[in-house]
Design a protein around this motif. Sequence first.
Motif, PDB file in Angstrom:
ATOM      1  N   GLN A 230       0.828  -1.211   0.000  1.00 36.71           N
ATOM      2  CA  GLN A 230       0.000   0.000   0.000  1.00 36.71           C
ATOM      3  C   GLN A 230       0.860   1.258   0.000  1.00 36.71           C
ATOM      4  O   GLN A 230       0.542   2.240  -0.679  1.00 36.71           O
ATOM      5  CB  GLN A 230      -0.931  -0.010   1.213  1.00 36.71           C
ATOM      6  CG  GLN A 230      -2.066  -1.011   1.116  1.00 36.71           C
ATOM      7  CD  GLN A 230      -2.859  -1.118   2.410  1.00 36.71           C
ATOM      8  OE1 GLN A 230      -2.354  -0.800   3.494  1.00 36.71           O
ATOM      9  NE2 GLN A 230      -4.096  -1.574   2.308  1.00 36.71           N
ATOM     10  N   TYR A 232       3.935   1.566  -1.234  1.00 36.45           N
ATOM     11  CA  TYR A 232       4.505   1.717  -2.574  1.00 36.45           C
ATOM     12  C   TYR A 232       3.438   2.226  -3.555  1.00 36.45           C
ATOM     13  O   TYR A 232       3.716   3.086  -4.398  1.00 36.45           O
ATOM     14  CB  TYR A 232       5.053   0.380  -3.081  1.00 36.45           C
ATOM     15  CG  TYR A 232       6.080  -0.287  -2.192  1.00 36.45           C
ATOM     16  CD1 TYR A 232       6.975   0.462  -1.428  1.00 36.45           C
ATOM     17  CD2 TYR A 232       6.161  -1.676  -2.103  1.00 36.45           C
ATOM     18  CE1 TYR A 232       7.912  -0.157  -0.609  1.00 36.45           C
ATOM     19  CE2 TYR A 232       7.095  -2.301  -1.295  1.00 36.45           C
ATOM     20  CZ  TYR A 232       7.968  -1.541  -0.543  1.00 36.45           C
ATOM     21  OH  TYR A 232       8.890  -2.160   0.265  1.00 36.45           O
ATOM     22  N   SER A 233       2.231   1.698  -3.439  1.00 34.95           N
ATOM     23  CA  SER A 233       1.149   2.099  -4.350  1.00 34.95           C
ATOM     24  C   SER A 233       0.774   3.561  -4.147  1.00 34.95           C
ATOM     25  O   SER A 233       0.563   4.297  -5.122  1.00 34.95           O
ATOM     26  CB  SER A 233      -0.077   1.206  -4.138  1.00 34.95           C
ATOM     27  OG  SER A 233       0.224  -0.156  -4.406  1.00 34.95           O
ATOM     28  N   ARG A 237       0.982   6.431  -6.962  1.00 35.66           N
ATOM     29  CA  ARG A 237      -0.247   7.156  -7.300  1.00 35.66           C
ATOM     30  C   ARG A 237      -0.048   8.662  -7.148  1.00 35.66           C
ATOM     31  O   ARG A 237      -0.508   9.449  -7.983  1.00 35.66           O
ATOM     32  CB  ARG A 237      -1.386   6.662  -6.410  1.00 35.66           C
ATOM     33  CG  ARG A 237      -2.765   7.135  -6.848  1.00 35.66           C
ATOM     34  CD  ARG A 237      -3.844   6.504  -5.987  1.00 35.66           C
ATOM     35  NE  ARG A 237      -3.907   5.053  -6.175  1.00 35.66           N
ATOM     36  CZ  ARG A 237      -3.508   4.154  -5.272  1.00 35.66           C
ATOM     37  NH1 ARG A 237      -3.011   4.560  -4.108  1.00 35.66           N
ATOM     38  NH2 ARG A 237      -3.596   2.869  -5.521  1.00 35.66           N
ATOM     39  N   LEU A 359       3.341  -5.994  -7.167  1.00 34.49           N
ATOM     40  CA  LEU A 359       3.765  -4.683  -7.645  1.00 34.49           C
ATOM     41  C   LEU A 359       3.370  -4.466  -9.102  1.00 34.49           C
ATOM     42  O   LEU A 359       3.025  -3.344  -9.494  1.00 34.49           O
ATOM     43  CB  LEU A 359       5.279  -4.533  -7.470  1.00 34.49           C
ATOM     44  CG  LEU A 359       5.728  -4.252  -6.034  1.00 34.49           C
ATOM     45  CD1 LEU A 359       7.235  -4.374  -5.898  1.00 34.49           C
ATOM     46  CD2 LEU A 359       5.276  -2.863  -5.589  1.00 34.49           C
ATOM     47  N   ALA A 362      -0.266  -3.459  -9.058  1.00 36.41           N
ATOM     48  CA  ALA A 362      -0.438  -2.088  -8.582  1.00 36.41           C
ATOM     49  C   ALA A 362      -0.032  -1.089  -9.661  1.00 36.41           C
ATOM     50  O   ALA A 362      -0.765  -0.130  -9.952  1.00 36.41           O
ATOM     51  CB  ALA A 362       0.383  -1.873  -7.313  1.00 36.41           C
ATOM     52  N   ILE A 366      -2.359   1.701 -11.629  1.00 35.22           N
ATOM     53  CA  ILE A 366      -2.082   3.121 -11.386  1.00 35.22           C
ATOM     54  C   ILE A 366      -1.731   3.860 -12.671  1.00 35.22           C
ATOM     55  O   ILE A 366      -2.192   4.986 -12.902  1.00 35.22           O
ATOM     56  CB  ILE A 366      -0.950   3.263 -10.348  1.00 35.22           C
ATOM     57  CG1 ILE A 366      -1.451   2.809  -8.974  1.00 35.22           C
ATOM     58  CG2 ILE A 366      -0.437   4.699 -10.279  1.00 35.22           C
ATOM     59  CD1 ILE A 366      -0.352   2.607  -7.954  1.00 35.22           C
TER      60      ILE A 366
END
Length: 554
Positions: A230, A232-233, A237, A359, A362, A366
């Motif tokens: 989360q 890293y995301s 983002r 990853l 994600a 994104i």
Amino acid sequence: MAALSPPPSALPGPAAAHSRPDPPRLAPSLALRPAAASRRVPHCGLAVSARLYSSGPSSGANGSVGDPSPWGGEELQHGLPPPPRAAVGAPVFVTLPVDAVAPGGRVARRKAMAASFMALAAAGVEGVAVEVWWGIVERDAPGAYDWAGYVDLVSLARRHGLKLRVIMAFHQFGSGPGDPCWIPLPRWVLEEMEINPDLSFSDRFGRRSREYISLGCDNVPILKGRTPIQAYSDFMRNFRDTFQDFLGIIITEVQIGMGPAGELRYPSCPSEKLARPNSLPELGEFQCYDKYMLASINACAQNVGMSAWGSGGPLGAGNLFQNPEGTHFFKNDGSWNTAYGQFFLEWYSGLLLLHGERLCMAADAIFWGTGVKILAKVGGIHWHYGTNSHPSELTAGYYNTLTRDGYLPIARLFSRYRMTLCCACFDLRDAEMGQVNPESSPEGVLRQLVYAARMCNLPLTGENSVTRLDDESLNQVVKSSKLYKDSLYGHSLSFNFVRMNKNLFDRHNWTRFTRFVRQMSDGRTFQAKLDIGARESYFHSVSASEEIGRARIF
């Protein structure tokens, strides 16, 4: 944060001054993916005829109707197919210094950076690559992002007509606070590691690595209520939202960091040692002794009814510099090739693949619809490639042995998410590395990675492992690029020179480098001249050998 105006092509018109509609987006599961490029049979200048059994004249898009045939049909004379598309070379990027954006969040040596950008653009370089450090942008508190230095870099790149490849760097750089280029993880992450040391990878001796958060806790909310995935995301983002007007225009590529040095691997050996490929070869250490990794392997062992296998890594793995043949696990007939060895290595490499997939998912969600290419990097671990067990690859998480291809599953993973594979070793030669370690084969590792990329129709980005500008190294890069590059068959290749320093602009080095950039950018570099009958055609040397048996190459 410094303001940055969008490029002219991204400026909204009067009707859109207050709103920017989102690009149309398909659900990822329904997305149309490019079909694998079909191989073409070389055209030899022959007209092809076919008899069509029809009752009346007909014509095709590229044909003409000839005289009626004696059988009552028409003979269709097909015209020649269009010639192959123009040759396309391999664009060259240059990685900026590690401290291009200083720990305080500002561009370091800005005037020198601007002059360097001007010189690179004049040399024909496609763009520059820069690490966007988690430890700089989100250094002080969760969710507090400072992009000012990178906004300035985008402005410089735009001004000089360079594209930008951005590397999401979720790892540390350097050996410690005494290193002049020391960039640690964010301060608040290190505080959590002090409270809970098991957020760090650990080997069997209890030595911990803080290069990257242990992937055993990918989905555990250990970062102020967020999981590492989360965190890293959220970082990616926020980057997307901050630079949305430049994605696909100036920022054309985003590389997702997936482990130490940004590579999808375990920190089995410190990255600063891996950066010296001619150093003494290390077997590496399995990184599976933090409590989250131990819980995972214990659960897997219970599932297969072998609880004794769930206590940690394999016994008999030897010490770092030991000859593999002197170890119980890595020797040619060692326990790596037993039922236990297969269980452990499948779990260890499988957890790495799972981390990579999280990853990839994600990043795909994104950056969908932004126009940027997404990359991920695999480490070039070549020290024991000549052995049966490939120990240094196994400890890094690549289940690659004499009898098993460990890179094809990674290539298939990247292919599912339409990613580009990045790998190093393009400048290394077996003859040179063999002087230090006869079992080393960087060319063998690279051939296997290239094969996996071509099998999965993956675009490829190559890198050098050592920052050198001698003719032998640059010529080796060109030679290595020819393993993959094929302008006729649609394989996309670029090269990233790692990294820019003051020696690059030395007069003799600069002359060699600019010649190298021109050579890589020229599509004719990757073609072999073939003589087929009385007609000359150009085909990539490797593909030509597959397609044409006895063509004369000269």
